[in-house]
Scaffold this active site. Structure first.
Site, PDB file in Angstrom:
ATOM      1  N   ASN A 191      -3.407  34.166  28.486  1.00 32.06           N
ATOM      2  CA  ASN A 191      -3.445  34.898  27.219  1.00 32.06           C
ATOM      3  C   ASN A 191      -3.695  34.018  25.997  1.00 32.06           C
ATOM      4  O   ASN A 191      -4.371  34.402  25.059  1.00 32.06           O
ATOM      5  CB  ASN A 191      -2.151  35.670  27.024  1.00 32.06           C
ATOM      6  CG  ASN A 191      -0.926  34.771  27.119  1.00 32.06           C
ATOM      7  OD1 ASN A 191      -0.805  33.967  28.046  1.00 32.06           O
ATOM      8  ND2 ASN A 191      -0.026  34.880  26.171  1.00 32.06           N
ATOM      9  N   TYR A 192      -3.127  32.781  25.999  1.00 35.09           N
ATOM     10  CA  TYR A 192      -3.194  31.927  24.815  1.00 35.09           C
ATOM     11  C   TYR A 192      -4.475  31.109  24.802  1.00 35.09           C
ATOM     12  O   TYR A 192      -4.914  30.630  25.834  1.00 35.09           O
ATOM     13  CB  TYR A 192      -2.002  30.961  24.783  1.00 35.09           C
ATOM     14  CG  TYR A 192      -1.047  31.267  23.659  1.00 35.09           C
ATOM     15  CD1 TYR A 192       0.111  31.996  23.897  1.00 35.09           C
ATOM     16  CD2 TYR A 192      -1.312  30.843  22.363  1.00 35.09           C
ATOM     17  CE1 TYR A 192       0.986  32.296  22.872  1.00 35.09           C
ATOM     18  CE2 TYR A 192      -0.443  31.145  21.336  1.00 35.09           C
ATOM     19  CZ  TYR A 192       0.699  31.867  21.578  1.00 35.09           C
ATOM     20  OH  TYR A 192       1.559  32.166  20.562  1.00 35.09           O
ATOM     21  N   ASP A 207       1.294  23.548  30.527  1.00 35.48           N
ATOM     22  CA  ASP A 207      -0.071  24.006  30.779  1.00 35.48           C
ATOM     23  C   ASP A 207      -1.024  22.967  31.370  1.00 35.48           C
ATOM     24  O   ASP A 207      -1.913  23.321  32.133  1.00 35.48           O
ATOM     25  CB  ASP A 207      -0.685  24.576  29.493  1.00 35.48           C
ATOM     26  CG  ASP A 207      -0.065  25.909  29.120  1.00 35.48           C
ATOM     27  OD1 ASP A 207       0.193  26.708  30.031  1.00 35.48           O
ATOM     28  OD2 ASP A 207       0.156  26.159  27.925  1.00 35.48           O
ATOM     29  N   GLY A 260      -0.281  20.134  33.308  1.00 36.97           N
ATOM     30  CA  GLY A 260       0.057  19.754  34.674  1.00 36.97           C
ATOM     31  C   GLY A 260       0.148  20.922  35.635  1.00 36.97           C
ATOM     32  O   GLY A 260      -0.023  20.749  36.844  1.00 36.97           O
TER      33      GLY A 260
END
Ligand SMILES: *[C@@H]1O[C@H](CO)[C@@H](O)[C@H](O)[C@H]1NC(C)=O
Ligand SMILES: *[C@@H]1O[C@H](CO)[C@@H](O)[C@H](O)[C@H]1NC(C)=O
Ligand SMILES: *[C@@H]1O[C@H](CO)[C@@H](O)[C@H](O)[C@H]1NC(C)=O
Length: 735
Positions: free
Chosen positions: A463-464, A376, A378
């Site tokens: 989403n997270y 997430d 990079g």
């Protein structure tokens, strides 16, 4: 229709900003929404403060601006060598580069523009009042959709002083424009339109996500193209479109050309889950009965918080540190120092700490899922995805909010308001206590409340949601903490009951609701911690607890006890740590040249937490790319180019520039400037409570003083007395 589509896709990426806008409408001004009649000058609120307490822990009271007020950043000027680039400086970079020969005649996008920090040696010598070093920008650009260049722009001389082309494998962090463009690309495809229509979804209801494609070596179409996979959902009837996947439909897009390469459509027989009652917005939920079980709650700080923030410098209790937002790492903490209560001297603890990379592999090897192995920071930019925080719900009242200044693909700066918050936290915990029991006849009751300082950012990578905290304690402890919330990445299935699943079929997850599976996955968050315990030369010591069998000479009725056996790591290999419950160790970072009065080396220890470890095959391509998760702890000699554990460019990287590769050189690390890397891990087997939005799950690890102080540094901390706090009466209380 076209217009509605636009809104839909736009919504996807800027929903965070929209949410904030909605918040503003709800809370026009915090001071207008007083929940308690807490009037300091009236009798209902006594306000005698313990001067004693305040004189021991330095107080820095500064009225925070209302968190909902936008600050203007046009006149920001850097005041510390580590201060991020300002709007004015970003504009200078753009103007210098617009005249630069390579870019003048090319089409290009800026994947990132950030401050190139001055060398550590210089920054450490710098004192407030000294002139700043020449300001430099580190620029990563894609040129003509074909090559990646790394430039250094010296703002003082207006010159480009470094120019490297494709220095390592992989591609740079995507721009927001890359991601938005990729989700639009399928709309131009007739085939996409046909399959969407065939599944009964209106084009206007389609919401798509850009899924980083990873790298799998063998697949031909992955060569020499910057690729992304786009997957789509139906947003009909719910804002929680994630719960309505159009399963098995994967669109491969060339990100440089923003064109569809191919479409894979293998889920035509899988129904789209109905999404009934999955919308998590309070304003649209159907409330059944009274659910407000709790009265409103807030931290009382009648004199305001005890920290000050001057530019990017934070001072609280005995701590001082530099804090800044970063498009890739999110939050960067620099030059964390602690004022020793015995000597009043500021002592170095950590030169720099940040989230270096994440790895989120899903455990489903099938066509529409195998590539979901996100990195997430990079790939997406952890800071780019950090949306504005929601005052009162994301951070308590009295929080200070720091904005981020980020850049778009053409280099234009923009402001992300309230990107980071800083607040004092009191959770009713105890800092230390002792109460004498009646046996001794000494009537002693001593307890101290525990107050901490929290720096928070929340990144919503599609989403997270990752809630990233740095918590500082008055006893010298630093606790980096990760909270996971947001929405599961789910998979469509024909089943709506477990009794329909044939015994030989494995679902790769848990059936959560009708036609919906929560797929098993892991989360790894790797921190780069440049520790400087009382200066740069440090060593890493493994303090191993070993069972010792008593010998007859020891003449003891005991058969065994534990011994602490210290081993100083000489090289990187000695410091590659895989945690073992039945072979435990402590992990100390010490300064072998500085001793306490009784002769122990001063140090901090890394106290592990969130200890899930990766179980993937080390030769599995995603694991090779994320080889920085092969150990929980690594120690490397300081090297300013080794910042990003998965490599400088991790998008479609091939694993040739990872922490594992660097550490394989097995360099010497004893009594040297060293960097510690720690990975927090989570295994996540989804369960029904994670549906339709996940309650936060948290893990953390500690950096804890070990013989750093001569004694308990909060030994002289005063307790809280009744008179220290105002007594606030609920407004409608009849008492
Ligand atoms: C606070 O209390 C004082 C004395 O009772 C009163 O004069 C003042 O108006 C009150 N202030 C507010 C903001 O309610
Ligand atoms: C999709 O196809 C339908 C019928 O073939 C056509 O009417 C519609 O305009 C197309 N929509 C888009 C967005 O291309
Ligand atoms: C610093 O790290 C880079 C990348 O691993 C390497 O190429 C370089 O040789 C290192 N420098 C030193 C002084 O070790």
């Amino acid at each position: 229709m076209e217009h509605r589509n636009f809104l839909r896709f736009f919504f996807l990426f800027f929903s965070g900003a929209l949410a904030l806008l909605v918040t503003w409408l709800h809370f026009p001004s915090l001071s207008d929404t007083q929940l308690l009649d807490c009037n300091l000058s009236s009798d209902s609120c006594s306000s005698h403060y313990s001067r004693f307490f305040r004189s021991k822990l330095p107080t820095f009271i500064k009225k925070n601006p209302s968190p909902t007020r936008r600050r203007d950043h046009h006149n920001d000027t850097p005041r510390h060598p580590l201060d991020p680039l300002t709007i004015h400086e970003f504009n200078q970079v753009r103007s210098i580069l617009s005249r630069y020969p390579l870019l003048k005649s090319s089409s290009y996008i800026f994947n990132s523009i950030t401050l190139e920090e001055p060398p550590k040696k210089l920054v450490k010598q710098w004192k407030p009042g000294d002139p700043l070093f020449p300001r430099k920008a580190s620029v990563i650009a894609r040129v003509n959709g074909a090559s990646t260049v790394l430039l250094t722009v010296d703002l003082s001389t207006q010159q480009v002083t470094r120019h490297e082309v494709d220095p390592v494998s992989g591609y740079p962090t995507m721009t927001v424009e890359d991601m938005v463009g990729a989700t639009y690309a399928p709309l131009k495809s007739f085939e996409f339109n046909r399959t969407i229509t065939a599944r009964g979804v209106k084009m206007a209801d389609v919401a798509c996500l850009p899924v980083s494609s990873g790298w799998y070596g063998k697949i031909k179409e992955e060569q020499n193209l910057r690729l992304i996979k786009v997957q789509c959902y139906s947003s009909e009837g719910t804002a929680n479109f994630y719960m309505r996947p159009i399963e098995g439909l994967t669109v491969l897009v060339d990100m440089d050309k923003q064109e569809v390469v191919s479409i894979s459509d293998k889920g035509r027989n899988i129904p789209i889950p109905n999404g009934i009652d999955t919308d998590y917005r309070y304003s649209v939920q159907k409330l059944r009965g009274k659910l407000d079980l709790l009265n409103p709650i807030s931290l009382e700080q009648p004199k305001g918080p005890s920290f000050t923030i001057d530019g990017n410098l934070v001072k609280w209790a005995n701590w001082e540190f530099h804090l800044k937002p970063d498009p890739r790492a999110g939050v960067v903490i620099s030059q964390a120092k602690f004022r020793d209560p015995e000597t009043s001297k500021l002592r170095e603890v950590m030169y720099k700490g940040f989230t270096s990379e994440l790895f989120v592999p899903y455990m489903d090897p099938t066509d529409a899922w195998y590539f979901k192995t996100y990195m997430d920071a990079g790939e997406y930019g952890f800071g780019l995805q950090a949306m504005s925080l929601d005052p009162l719900n994301d951070c308590p009242r009295h929080a200070y909010y720091m904005d981020g200044v980020l850049t778009s693909a053409d280099g234009t700066p923009y402001v992300r308001p309230n990107m980071i918050c800083v607040f004092e936290s009191y959770a009713g915990d105890i800092a230390w206590r002792h109460v004498e029991c009646p046996i001794t006849d000494l009537q002693i009751t001593e307890a101290r409340p525990k107050v901490t300082l929290v720096v928070r950012m929340a990144a919503a990578v599609a989403n997270y949601d990752y809630i990233m905290d740095w918590e500082f304690q008055t006893d010298g402890l630093i606790r980096p903490k990760v909270g996971l919330s947001g929405i599961l990445m789910v998979k469509g299935t024909p089943y709506d009951h477990t009794n329909q699943i044939p015994p030989q079929e494995y679902l790769y997850g848990t059936l959560l609701a009708d036609n919906l599976i929560g797929v098993i996955h892991d989360h790894y968050i790797t921190y780069r911690l440049d520790m400087d315990i009382d200066g740069e030369p440090n060593s890493f010591v493994k303090v191993n607890l070993k069972r010792h069998q008593t010998s007859p000479e020891e003449d003891s009725p005991r058969r065994s006890y534990l011994k602490a056996v210290r081993k100083v790591a000489k090289t990187e290999k000695d410091a590659e740590i895989r945690l073992k419950l039945y072979d435990p160790s402590e992990f100390h970072v010490i300064n072998p040249n500085k001793k306490t009065k009784v002769g122990n080396p001063v140090g901090y220890k890394v106290v592990p937490g969130g200890t899930a470890a990766t179980l993937l095959d080390p030769e599995d391509p995603p694991q090779k790319r994320a080889a920085f998760t092969n150990n929980q702890i690594w120690v490397t000699p300081y090297n300013e180019t080794e910042q990003w554990a998965g490599g400088l460019f991790v998008y479609q990287s091939q694993g040739d520039d990872t922490l594992q590769v660097w550490a394989n050189r097995d360099r010497e690390i004893e009594n040297k400037d060293i960097v510690v890397w720690y990975t927090i891990g989570f295994h996540h087997i989804p369960c029904q409570e994670d549906y339709p939005i996940m309650p936060t799950v948290s893990s953390s690890f500690d950096l804890k003083p070990v013989n750093f102080f001569e004694r308990n540094p909060i030994f002289r901390m005063p307790p809280t007395f009744e008179d220290d706090l105002p007594v606030c009466k609920p407004r409608d209380s009849s008492a």
